[in-house]
Every structure is written in structure tokens, then in C-alpha cells.
Design a protein around this motif. Structure first.
Motif, PDB file in Angstrom:
ATOM      1  N   ILE B 278     104.316  36.689  39.233  1.00 48.42           N
ATOM      2  CA  ILE B 278     103.621  37.753  40.133  1.00 48.42           C
ATOM      3  C   ILE B 278     102.956  39.010  39.393  1.00 48.42           C
ATOM      4  O   ILE B 278     102.012  39.478  39.420  1.00 48.42           O
ATOM      5  N   MET B 279     103.759  39.324  38.385  1.00 47.52           N
ATOM      6  CA  MET B 279     103.589  40.838  37.760  1.00 47.52           C
ATOM      7  C   MET B 279     102.432  40.169  36.690  1.00 47.52           C
ATOM      8  O   MET B 279     101.300  41.009  36.566  1.00 47.52           O
ATOM      9  N   GLY B 302      93.769  58.759  46.528  1.00 44.90           N
ATOM     10  CA  GLY B 302      94.959  59.202  45.760  1.00 44.90           C
ATOM     11  C   GLY B 302      95.639  58.303  44.959  1.00 44.90           C
ATOM     12  O   GLY B 302      95.490  57.194  44.972  1.00 44.90           O
ATOM     13  N   ARG B 303      96.510  58.793  43.983  1.00 46.07           N
ATOM     14  CA  ARG B 303      96.964  57.874  43.288  1.00 46.07           C
ATOM     15  C   ARG B 303      98.142  56.993  43.851  1.00 46.07           C
ATOM     16  O   ARG B 303      98.173  55.803  43.487  1.00 46.07           O
ATOM     17  N   MET B 304      98.979  57.764  44.800  1.00 46.54           N
ATOM     18  CA  MET B 304      99.905  56.975  45.505  1.00 46.54           C
ATOM     19  C   MET B 304      99.082  55.624  46.314  1.00 46.54           C
ATOM     20  O   MET B 304      99.660  54.857  46.708  1.00 46.54           O
ATOM     21  N   GLN B 305      97.889  56.235  47.057  1.00 47.53           N
ATOM     22  CA  GLN B 305      97.244  54.972  47.515  1.00 47.53           C
ATOM     23  C   GLN B 305      96.811  53.869  46.905  1.00 47.53           C
ATOM     24  O   GLN B 305      96.988  52.605  47.179  1.00 47.53           O
ATOM     25  N   LEU B 306      96.355  54.362  45.455  1.00 45.12           N
ATOM     26  CA  LEU B 306      96.036  53.240  44.532  1.00 45.12           C
ATOM     27  C   LEU B 306      97.219  52.585  44.411  1.00 45.12           C
ATOM     28  O   LEU B 306      97.225  51.209  44.446  1.00 45.12           O
ATOM     29  N   MET B 309      97.999  50.145  47.006  1.00 41.77           N
ATOM     30  CA  MET B 309      97.403  48.975  47.235  1.00 41.77           C
ATOM     31  C   MET B 309      97.911  47.837  46.204  1.00 41.77           C
ATOM     32  O   MET B 309      97.982  46.538  46.679  1.00 41.77           O
ATOM     33  N   VAL B 310      98.217  48.177  45.112  1.00 39.82           N
ATOM     34  CA  VAL B 310      98.646  47.389  43.817  1.00 39.82           C
ATOM     35  C   VAL B 310     100.022  46.677  44.553  1.00 39.82           C
ATOM     36  O   VAL B 310     100.115  45.393  44.356  1.00 39.82           O
ATOM     37  N   TRP B 385     105.470  48.103  37.701  1.00 45.09           N
ATOM     38  CA  TRP B 385     104.877  48.424  36.340  1.00 45.09           C
ATOM     39  C   TRP B 385     103.214  48.559  36.464  1.00 45.09           C
ATOM     40  O   TRP B 385     102.657  49.505  36.365  1.00 45.09           O
ATOM     41  N   PRO B 386     102.486  47.533  37.077  1.00 37.00           N
ATOM     42  CA  PRO B 386     101.248  47.408  37.347  1.00 37.00           C
ATOM     43  C   PRO B 386     100.800  48.837  38.461  1.00 37.00           C
ATOM     44  O   PRO B 386      99.628  49.680  38.105  1.00 37.00           O
ATOM     45  N   ALA B 387     101.640  49.113  39.250  1.00 40.73           N
ATOM     46  CA  ALA B 387     101.364  50.011  40.307  1.00 40.73           C
ATOM     47  C   ALA B 387     101.657  51.536  39.426  1.00 40.73           C
ATOM     48  O   ALA B 387     100.651  52.493  39.530  1.00 40.73           O
ATOM     49  N   ILE B 388     102.461  51.577  38.499  1.00 41.47           N
ATOM     50  CA  ILE B 388     102.716  52.708  37.873  1.00 41.47           C
ATOM     51  C   ILE B 388     101.378  53.221  37.205  1.00 41.47           C
ATOM     52  O   ILE B 388     100.859  54.281  36.958  1.00 41.47           O
ATOM     53  N   ARG B 389     101.048  52.139  36.370  1.00 42.49           N
ATOM     54  CA  ARG B 389      99.871  52.046  35.448  1.00 42.49           C
ATOM     55  C   ARG B 389      98.708  52.507  36.429  1.00 42.49           C
ATOM     56  O   ARG B 389      97.851  53.330  35.786  1.00 42.49           O
ATOM     57  N   ALA B 390      98.567  52.146  37.399  1.00 44.77           N
ATOM     58  CA  ALA B 390      97.231  52.226  38.130  1.00 44.77           C
ATOM     59  C   ALA B 390      97.289  53.778  38.611  1.00 44.77           C
ATOM     60  O   ALA B 390      96.254  54.529  38.486  1.00 44.77           O
ATOM     61  N   SER B 391      98.532  54.232  38.768  1.00 39.30           N
ATOM     62  CA  SER B 391      98.485  55.502  39.375  1.00 39.30           C
ATOM     63  C   SER B 391      98.276  56.656  38.195  1.00 39.30           C
ATOM     64  O   SER B 391      98.115  57.938  38.649  1.00 39.30           O
TER      65      SER B 391
END
Lengths: 229, 402
Positions: B278-279, B302-306, B309-310, B385-391
Motif C-alpha cells: 500500500i505504501m 491546508g497541509r493537514m487536509q492534504l 487526503m493521502v 510516510w507519504p502523508a508526512i511528505r505531502a504535508s
């Protein structure tokens, strides 16, 4: 007394490019009144886009002061800047930059959704703005089902839908043919005139420059001239 | 946000499908293995309880570890009253002591168990394990049933006479000649060797223990075990002991728990693979959309919204995989519950574990829920990890990203 929307003073911004330091902005002072139709012109690398990014709360200067709609952009956190963009700013990009999995209506409604508007209202509002930019009947089309000119109109509708104080457009006609370019600028002029929306457009397209009511000429990160036409 | 996340998944349908398939396949294998595991374990535990032990036994305190003929249940009526109030309709009273059984040429020490044949049929299925002759019929008949190994050791077959020697309530020798009416073949050494079952009334007469019982045996649905045991313990004083089947035979429960622990280790390994899959998908999808994320941030996302979404995209992939996995996995469990998995060839080595030759898959609700929740957690963790990178994207740099 004029209603000042943007007040920038002594903005400096430098980038490292390899070993060299590039001065993107080198002491920019500019005042933009509400309802203005401003075109930033100048050659590539003159600092137009960097200045636009500053106004758009997307980038921060190394030093200087910048207020927009009475608020100090440089004192805001990243989250506050995001909220500010959502409430006060609209963007039109060179490459349209629509979200490609959303159709025209959903693209326009996206910012309204971020603002918390309910689905029925935001879709109705999106349809109104699409009609206003001449795209009635295109609501269900995805970006890849529209021409460049149509996509850019959707981008304008998206920028306008949130009723922003300011619309920032970076080379909006660069990817359009001359007919579509002229048509887009005519649309922006009309919206500026009818809605009172402030436009700041970075462009070196003669058609856009010809439409300017305030022409700001930039070179090497500095403002060379400000002409009110 | 949800709709956008869903469309982002559908945007690269093939990649998403591969990921969902991997999640589903992992879950199907886990559910099937749990189904086999629980099928084996539950059969063993059911057989242990249903063949002879029961779910709960009530004795005089200390009887289980130090059984003596005279150490009987203090007040059977009190126990009966408690069982009735607990909603237990059927229970059986038994008498138990040590004895010597003698055939024509040999003898063997064993446990002598007195049961009421008619009552016992309502509580256990020991009668179903008779494979030669018949089970006991009459509560007074001078008859016995022996385990297969004991019968062979004594050299007796149904119809032969067996002499039983024991002590009576006064410690004197009690001896009776009985007829062997049946031989039990349970596959369990503890029953097939070292046990003689006689009618309760006959044994009480033989030992002078009329109206006395060593144990009261209760059979229950697993879900009721703890509640009834607790009710009995509260209702009885310290002169009684209330033992659940696993208090008496803890090894089986420990063995089941050990095997479950191994399955949880296996589950962890599968989850790691699922999470990595999945990651990979979510990270690839995120890296492909950096420019789009920049645009969304410019528009006011916002960063958290982004990041949210991930995470939603990852969870949607997980949920789609879980939906398919649970559906197919449960169909498999249901199918093999019906047709069974024939392990007759391996039966010689496993009959001592109360296992039936045909394993019927079944899955415990907690194992199913734990597995589904674990896969969901893996999907969530895979998004971190992807969510942190996106934010952490900077809008200007993200918009410039090609």
C-alpha cells in the motif's frame, strides 16, 4: 482616499543557483489599489513570478514588509497563509493547473468546498461562474476533454468563485493561441469592471500588456517603472 | 475530500487494482488459515468437553487433584438449584474411584467411572465412541465399557466377564464381576487406556456410596462458560471446587494459545507485506502529484487536509482489499466448513488430540475482527510516510515540480 489592497516595501529575495546567488527581488516597493488591473511585465527572470508568489502568500521575502487586505503576510504561519489564500486570493496559472480527476464544475467548486460550503450551494455557484466565463454546458467535462482556452476559463471561474479580493495570474495566455488569449483577457477585463475584482497579472504578452490599466515594468528584480494608463 | 481521494485511486486503476488484490490475497490467506486453525482448535476443545470432560465440573474442594471415593460433592441439591437458576437444564452426576480390572489372564489399574447412562447421553457423547458392542443401558446392570487398549491388555471382548476390585466407603475391598458390553475407541489415550465405565447405580451399590457423587458435569455453549462458572463459584462456598475444562486440562488451552501466537506472528509478517504494498502505491501516487498538490495548496488546501487526503486514499485501498478479502475468505471458510478437509492419512499421529479426521473450517469472531482491524491499521500506517511528505511540501516548489 484610495483603498489600498497591496502594500509592498523593500522586498528582497535571493536564490542560490549553484555557487551563485540570484537576486530575484531587489528592493521592490509597490502599492496596488483595490479594483486595479495591474500587469507586471518584463523579461524572463525579471522577478515577475517571484513577486506574484509573494503577493500570493506562496513565498516569503528575505526581508521587507508586505501587507495584503490590511494583513501582514510575513507574520503569518503556513496554516494561516493557507487560510488567507483560501479567503482572499484566486490564482490563474500558465498551465491552467486544473485537478484532472475533477470535472469543470468540481474544479470550480473545489475552493468552495475548502471554504466549507455545502455541495448543493457550491455546485450552483460553480455553474453560475462557468456560465459567466462562457462555459455553460461544459460542467461535466474533465480537463482532458476541453481545449486550452476552455481550461483556462475554468481556471478563471475557479479563481473567481471564492469571491477573492485579488486574482493573481501568472502568464495566463502563454499556452493559448492569440484568439483564445485575447478572449481570456477580455473576460478578465470584464470581470474586473463588472465585479470589481482586483487583478495582478504577470505577463510579457503584448495583448495582456495592452489591456493593463497599471503597467509595472520589472527588470533584474527591480521595478523600473509604474505607469497608470 | 473523500470523492477526490477515490478518484485519485481510480486515476491509476491498474496500479490500485494490483494493490487491492495484494491486500485481498493476504487477507484471504489469513482468514483461511485462521479458519483451519480455529476449526482444528475448536473441534479439539469441543471434543474434549463433549466426549467426557464437560464444560464445567463441580467437586468437593480438592477432589480433582486428590480424588478419593469418600470425598464427594457436599450438597448435590444445592448445586442442582444453582444450575437450575443458571438456566442449565442438563447435567450429570458421576462417581469416580481407582480400581483394578482383571480379565482371564491379566489385570490393569484404572479409573472406575460410574455414570447414569440415560442422563449422561444428555450431557456428553461418550456413547458415540463405542465401536464394539454397545454402550451402557441400565443404571443398575452389572456391565462395563472399557477403552480399546485396556480391553486388549486384559484380553477381553464384548460378552466376556471382567472382575472389578475397588474399595468401598469404609475402606474395605469391594469386588464385582461384570460383563463387558462395549469397547470405546476414542483415539485419546486417557480414555482408551485406563478407564472403565460402569452404571452409576451399580457402582454406588458396589461401593456403598448410594446417593453420593464425586462430580457434577455440566455441558455448555462456549459463550456461556465463564458466566455460569462465575455464578456457580459465587453460589458455592469453599467446600466446593468449580473447574472449567481448561482448569482441569490446561495444556490444551495453552497449546491453542501458543498456536494462536504463532498465527499472530504470521499475521504480522503478512501485514508488513500488505503495508509495504500500500505504501508503495500511495507514495508513487503522491510523488506523481506533487505539482497538483502545490496547486491545491495555492488554492487554500491546508497541509493537514492534504495529508488527510493521502491517508484516505490509503485507507480506501485497504478497505477495498478488506471487502474483497473478507468476502472471498469467508466464502472459503464456509465452503470448507461444509465439505471439510480430509486429514485421514495423518490421523494416526493426531487422534490423541481429540481431532476429527475431517477438519471443518470455522473462524472465531475475535480472530476475524483482529485480522481485519490489523489490515486496516497497516493501511493507515502505510499512509503515514507519504502523508508526512505531502504535508511538508512548500507550495512554490511543489507548483514548479514537473
Amino acid at each position: 482616499m484610495a483603498d489600498i489592497l497591496i502594500q509592498a516595501a523593500a522586498l528582497h529575495k535571493s536564490y542560490a543557483s549553484g555557487d551563485a546567488v540570484v537576486k530575484a527581488l531587489d528592493g521592490v516597493d509597490l502599492v496596488v489599489e483595490r479594483g486595479a488591473f495591474v500587469v507586471l511585465s518584463g523579461r524572463s527572470g525579471s522577478g515577475k513570478t517571484t513577486l506574484l508568489n509573494m503577493f500570493g502568500a506562496l513565498d516569503r521575502p528575505d526581508c521587507g514588509t508586505l501587507t495584503l487586505a490590511g494583513q501582514d503576510l510575513l507574520a503569518m504561519s503556513a496554516a494561516e497563509r493557507a487560510r488567507f489564500r483560501l479567503r482572499h486570493l484566486g490564482f490563474v496559472f500558465q498551465a491552467y493547473n486544473l485537478i484532472r480527476v475533477l470535472n469543470a464544475r468540481e474544479n470550480v467548486a473545489y475552493v468552495l468546498q475548502l471554504q466549507g460550503m455545502d455541495k448543493k450551494q457550491r455546485f450552483a455557484s460553480a455553474d453560475r461562474w462557468l456560465a459567466a466565463v462562457g462555459l455553460a454546458g461544459f460542467e461535466q467535462r474533465r480537463p482532458d476533454q476541453m481545449s486550452g482556452g476552455q481550461q483556462q476559463r475554468v481556471a478563471v471561474a475557479r479563481a473567481l468563485a471564492a469571491a477573492p479580493d485579488l486574482i493573481l495570474a501568472d502568464e495566463p495566455t502563454a499556452n493559448l493561441d492569440s484568439h483564445n488569449g485575447e478572449s481570456l483577457i477580455a473576460l478578465m477585463e470584464r470581470l474586473n469592471r463588472e465585479e470589481g475584482t482586483t487583478f495582478v497579472i504577470a505577463s510579457h504578452d503584448p495583448t495582456v500588456i495592452a489591456a493593463a490599466r497599471t503597467l509595472v515594468t520589472m527588470q533584474d528584480g527591480r521595478i523600473e517603472a509604474v505607469n497608470h494608463l | 475530500m473523500f470523492a477526490l481521494a477515490w478518484r485519485n485511486i481510480v486515476r491509476n486503476a491498474r496500479r490500485s487494482l494490483i494493490t487491492v488484490s495484494a491486500v485481498a490475497l493476504g487477507l484471504i490467506s489469513l482468514i483461511f488459515l485462521w479458519g483451519f486453525n480455529d476449526g482444528v482448535h475448536n473441534t479439539m476443545m469441543r471434543n474434549l468437553q463433549q466426549v467426557i470432560v464437560g464444560s464445567i465440573q463441580i467437586h468437593a474442594d480438592g477432589f480433582f487433584h486428590h480424588p478419593k471415593l469418600v470425598h464427594t460433592v457436599p450438597d448435590v441439591n444445592r448445586v442442582a438449584g444453582l444450575l437450575k437458576s443458571a438456566g442449565v437444564a442438563h447435567y450429570s452426576g458421576r462417581l469416580r474411584t481407582f480400581a483394578l480390572a482383571a480379565g482371564e489372564d491379566s489385570s490393569e489399574g484404572l479409573i472406575l467411572l460410574g455414570i447414569d447412562p440415560l442422563v449422561e447421553r444428555q450431557v456428553t457423547r461418550m456413547d458415540s465412541k463405542v465401536d464394539q458392542g454397545r454402550f451402557l443401558r441400565d443404571n443398575q446392570e452389572a456391565a462395563c465399557v472399557l477403552g480399546r487398549t485396556t480391553a486388549r491388555n486384559l484380553g477381553v471382548v464384548p460378552g466376556d466377564e471382567v472382575v472389578l476390585l475397588s474399595e468401598d466407603r469404609y475402606g474395605s475391598l469391594a469386588a464385582e464381576r461384570v460383563r463387558l458390553v462395549g469397547v470405546i475407541n476414542s483415539g485419546e489415550m486417557g480414555i482408551d487406556r485406563g478407564l472403565a465405565i460402569v452404571p452409576l447405580g451399580f457402582m454406588q451399590q458396589m461401593t456403598g456410596m448410594q446417593g453420593r457423587y464425586s462430580e457434577i458435569v455440566v455441558q455448555l455453549q462456549p459463550a456461556r462458560l465463564e458466566a455460569v462458572a462465575s455464578q456457580l463459584k459465587q453460589g458455592l462456598d469453599q467446600s466446593y471446587e468449580v473447574l472449567r475444562w481448561y482448569d482441569m486440562y490446561p495444556m490444551m488451552k495453552q497449546w491453542v494459545e501458543l498456536e494462536n501466537a504463532f498465527y499472530y506472528i504470521f499475521l504480522s509478517i503478512v501485514l508488513l507485506i500488505v503495508a509495504a504494498g500500500i505504501m508503495n502505491t500511495v507514495l508513487m501516487s503522491m510523488l506523481e502529484r506533487i505539482h497538483e498538490f502545490g496547486v491545491m495548496m495555492a488554492l487554500g488546501c491546508g497541509r493537514m487536509q492534504l495529508a488527510g487526503m493521502v491517508v484516505i486514499e490509503s485507507v480506501l485501498l485497504g478497505v477495498a482489499g478488506i471487502a474483497i478479502g473478507v468476502m472471498v475468505g469467508m466464502l472459503l471458510v464456509h465452503y470448507f466448513h461444509g465439505v471439510g478437509i480430509d486429514l485421514s492419512d495423518q490421523m494416526d499421529s493426531i487422534t490423541r488430540f481429540y481431532l476429527n479426521p475431517v477438519v471443518r473450517t470455522e473462524i472465531d469472531t475475535d480472530h476475524l475482527l483482529n485480522t481485519v482491524l490489523a489490515v486496516l491499521m497497516a493501511a493507515l500506517l502505510a499512509a503515514v510516510w507519504p502523508a508526512i511528505r505531502a504535508s511538508r511540501l512548500e507550495p512554490v516548489e511543489a507548483i514548479r515540480h514537473v
